[in-house]
Scaffold this motif. Structure first.
Motif, PDB file in Angstrom:
ATOM      1  N   VAL A  26      -5.619  -9.273  -6.118  1.00 51.61           N
ATOM      2  CA  VAL A  26      -5.715  -9.070  -7.568  1.00 51.61           C
ATOM      3  C   VAL A  26      -4.909  -7.845  -7.986  1.00 51.61           C
ATOM      4  O   VAL A  26      -4.129  -7.889  -8.953  1.00 51.61           O
ATOM      5  CB  VAL A  26      -7.192  -8.922  -7.988  1.00 51.61           C
ATOM      6  CG1 VAL A  26      -7.292  -8.504  -9.455  1.00 51.61           C
ATOM      7  CG2 VAL A  26      -7.945 -10.227  -7.769  1.00 51.61           C
ATOM      8  N   LEU A  27      -5.071  -6.738  -7.246  1.00 45.86           N
ATOM      9  CA  LEU A  27      -4.310  -5.531  -7.574  1.00 45.86           C
ATOM     10  C   LEU A  27      -2.808  -5.752  -7.416  1.00 45.86           C
ATOM     11  O   LEU A  27      -2.015  -5.299  -8.251  1.00 45.86           O
ATOM     12  CB  LEU A  27      -4.765  -4.372  -6.680  1.00 45.86           C
ATOM     13  CG  LEU A  27      -6.154  -3.799  -6.967  1.00 45.86           C
ATOM     14  CD1 LEU A  27      -6.535  -2.768  -5.915  1.00 45.86           C
ATOM     15  CD2 LEU A  27      -6.211  -3.179  -8.358  1.00 45.86           C
ATOM     16  N   THR A  28      -2.424  -6.450  -6.348  1.00 47.80           N
ATOM     17  CA  THR A  28      -0.998  -6.719  -6.134  1.00 47.80           C
ATOM     18  C   THR A  28      -0.423  -7.561  -7.262  1.00 47.80           C
ATOM     19  O   THR A  28       0.702  -7.322  -7.731  1.00 47.80           O
ATOM     20  CB  THR A  28      -0.795  -7.439  -4.794  1.00 47.80           C
ATOM     21  OG1 THR A  28      -1.373  -6.654  -3.739  1.00 47.80           O
ATOM     22  CG2 THR A  28       0.680  -7.636  -4.495  1.00 47.80           C
ATOM     23  N   ALA A  29      -1.198  -8.545  -7.735  1.00 45.96           N
ATOM     24  CA  ALA A  29      -0.739  -9.386  -8.833  1.00 45.96           C
ATOM     25  C   ALA A  29      -0.555  -8.578 -10.114  1.00 45.96           C
ATOM     26  O   ALA A  29       0.427  -8.769 -10.851  1.00 45.96           O
ATOM     27  CB  ALA A  29      -1.735 -10.526  -9.059  1.00 45.96           C
TER      28      ALA A  29
ATOM     29  N   LEU B 273       2.093  -0.967  -1.119  1.00 47.15           N
ATOM     30  CA  LEU B 273       0.930  -0.618  -0.299  1.00 47.15           C
ATOM     31  C   LEU B 273      -0.116  -1.723  -0.314  1.00 47.15           C
ATOM     32  O   LEU B 273      -0.684  -2.074   0.731  1.00 47.15           O
ATOM     33  CB  LEU B 273       0.317   0.691  -0.799  1.00 47.15           C
ATOM     34  CG  LEU B 273      -0.892   1.206  -0.015  1.00 47.15           C
ATOM     35  CD1 LEU B 273      -0.513   1.509   1.427  1.00 47.15           C
ATOM     36  CD2 LEU B 273      -1.472   2.458  -0.682  1.00 47.15           C
ATOM     37  N   ASN B 274      -0.372  -2.311  -1.478  1.00 46.09           N
ATOM     38  CA  ASN B 274      -1.356  -3.383  -1.561  1.00 46.09           C
ATOM     39  C   ASN B 274      -0.871  -4.648  -0.863  1.00 46.09           C
ATOM     40  O   ASN B 274      -1.665  -5.348  -0.223  1.00 46.09           O
ATOM     41  CB  ASN B 274      -1.694  -3.677  -3.024  1.00 46.09           C
ATOM     42  CG  ASN B 274      -2.669  -2.681  -3.609  1.00 46.09           C
ATOM     43  OD1 ASN B 274      -3.874  -2.753  -3.378  1.00 46.09           O
ATOM     44  ND2 ASN B 274      -2.157  -1.743  -4.381  1.00 46.09           N
ATOM     45  N   ALA B 275       0.409  -4.944  -0.977  1.00 42.20           N
ATOM     46  CA  ALA B 275       0.951  -6.103  -0.270  1.00 42.20           C
ATOM     47  C   ALA B 275       0.841  -5.922   1.238  1.00 42.20           C
ATOM     48  O   ALA B 275       0.494  -6.858   1.977  1.00 42.20           O
ATOM     49  CB  ALA B 275       2.410  -6.326  -0.681  1.00 42.20           C
ATOM     50  N   LEU B 276       1.113  -4.714   1.724  1.00 42.74           N
ATOM     51  CA  LEU B 276       0.981  -4.425   3.154  1.00 42.74           C
ATOM     52  C   LEU B 276      -0.475  -4.528   3.595  1.00 42.74           C
ATOM     53  O   LEU B 276      -0.773  -5.019   4.695  1.00 42.74           O
ATOM     54  CB  LEU B 276       1.528  -3.036   3.445  1.00 42.74           C
ATOM     55  CG  LEU B 276       1.618  -2.625   4.920  1.00 42.74           C
ATOM     56  CD1 LEU B 276       2.567  -3.553   5.680  1.00 42.74           C
ATOM     57  CD2 LEU B 276       2.097  -1.178   5.038  1.00 42.74           C
ATOM     58  N   SER B 277      -1.386  -4.093   2.740  1.00 42.64           N
ATOM     59  CA  SER B 277      -2.808  -4.181   3.060  1.00 42.64           C
ATOM     60  C   SER B 277      -3.277  -5.635   3.139  1.00 42.64           C
ATOM     61  O   SER B 277      -4.100  -5.988   4.003  1.00 42.64           O
ATOM     62  CB  SER B 277      -3.624  -3.419   2.011  1.00 42.64           C
ATOM     63  OG  SER B 277      -4.997  -3.448   2.319  1.00 42.64           O
ATOM     64  N   ILE B 278      -2.753  -6.491   2.275  1.00 40.26           N
ATOM     65  CA  ILE B 278      -3.090  -7.922   2.343  1.00 40.26           C
ATOM     66  C   ILE B 278      -2.643  -8.506   3.680  1.00 40.26           C
ATOM     67  O   ILE B 278      -3.385  -9.249   4.338  1.00 40.26           O
ATOM     68  CB  ILE B 278      -2.428  -8.682   1.175  1.00 40.26           C
ATOM     69  CG1 ILE B 278      -3.064  -8.279  -0.148  1.00 40.26           C
ATOM     70  CG2 ILE B 278      -2.563 -10.196   1.368  1.00 40.26           C
ATOM     71  CD1 ILE B 278      -2.360  -8.869  -1.350  1.00 40.26           C
TER      72      ILE B 278
END
Length: 306
Positions: free
Chosen positions: A198-201, A234-239
């Motif tokens: 959600v955050l990445t989007a 960072l959020n994409a890497l975390s996913i």
């Protein structure tokens, strides 16, 4: 001599040498306990990086406070005052979270660690959502009404997030903030994937707006664009890390831990630099005009003149 022999012959009696030996063992055992408190959970360097970085940032805020408070009082910006107060509160929470890392691996401390982690991550999410709400409101964010709208939306989103996480933690018993025995909790990684997705989007939407005809609706500030790129990455890497860990890959757990360290170490300084630093530096200038000039000098609006 006979009295001493009678005393030692009594059941359960110990010699002074034995008592001294037991006392020595008790004192010496405190060393390994302290050592395990620091190193047995994630390792010394993990602990040291978190504590040192969070402590230095709190000290920096304290050092700048003498200059920051007069600027806030003269500027009378409700959003800046509220955001600065929230930053202080979350920074102290984050410092406590870093100091008590060993609770994650200490039996009997699971509840305290989960509660501390829940409040710390929720505070950081509140700052994150507030800045996103500020971005979507564009260049005309000012006054008490704008602050109420921004923090109202942020409070609603974070409140729903807390309720969902509390249900997972205390209703289903899923250890969201404890990274041991992860193979037995696939639902945990599913929740984190959705959360980061959600955050990445949202960050992706902001990037799309910056590179489209709607970019004038966003604040004319290059630092906001750089902030969005960093948080999107960072959020994409975390996913990706959560997906690997949920499928049993050990490297995924290490990568996820690295993203957590980066988030807790770098996010608060990043948001200070992005949102507050220039406010405290500028004197006698309208920040919106300054930001617009910076974007114009960088060629951000060249296409509008063609």
């Amino acid at each position: 001599m006979r009295v001493l022999e009678e005393i030692l012959s009594q059941p359960g009696a110990q010699s002074p040498v034995a008592q001294t030996s037991n006392f020595t063992l008790t004192v010496e055992d405190s060393g390994p306990v302290l050592h395990s408190w620091i190193t047995d959970c994630h390792g010394f360097w993990h602990y040291a990086a978190l504590v040192l970085a969070s402590l230095l940032f709190v000290l920096y805020l304290g050092y700048q406070a003498r200059q920051s408070f007069p600027k806030l009082s003269r500027g009378r910006s409700y959003i800046m005052i509220a955001y600065y107060a929230c930053l202080w509160l979350v920074s102290l929470l984050n410092l406590a979270w870093c100091l008590f890392q060993a609770w994650e691996c200490t039996p009997g401390k699971e509840l305290a660690w989960n509660v501390l982690s829940l409040f710390t991550t929720s505070g950081m999410l509140f700052l994150e959502v507030s800045l996103l709400a500020f971005l979507f409101q564009g260049n005309h964010v000012n006054g008490l009404e704008a602050m109420t709208r921004t923090f109202g939306v942020s409070g609603l989103v974070v409140g729903l997030d807390i309720i969902l996480k509390a249900i997972y933690l205390f209703g289903f018993g899923i250890p969201l903030f404890i990274d041991s025995n992860d193979q037995a909790h696939h639902k945990k990684w599913g929740l984190w994937i959705i959360h980061r997705l959600v955050l990445t989007a949202v960050y992706g939407l902001v990037l799309f707006m910056y590179n489209s005809k709607w970019r004038e609706r966003l604040p004319a500030r290059p630092a906001f664009y750089k902030y969005t790129v960093i948080m999107f990455s960072l959020n994409a890497l975390s996913i990706f890390a959560c997906g690997l860990t949920g499928n049993g890959a050990g490297f995924g757990l290490w990568l996820y831990g690295a993203t957590i360290v980066c988030y807790h170490v770098l996010y608060l300084p990043l948001i200070y630099i992005t949102f507050l630093a220039d406010f405290f530096k500028e004197e006698g200038l309208h920040l919106e005009d300054v930001y617009y000039s910076e974007m114009k000098d960088a060629g951000f609006f060249d296409e509008d003149w063609e």
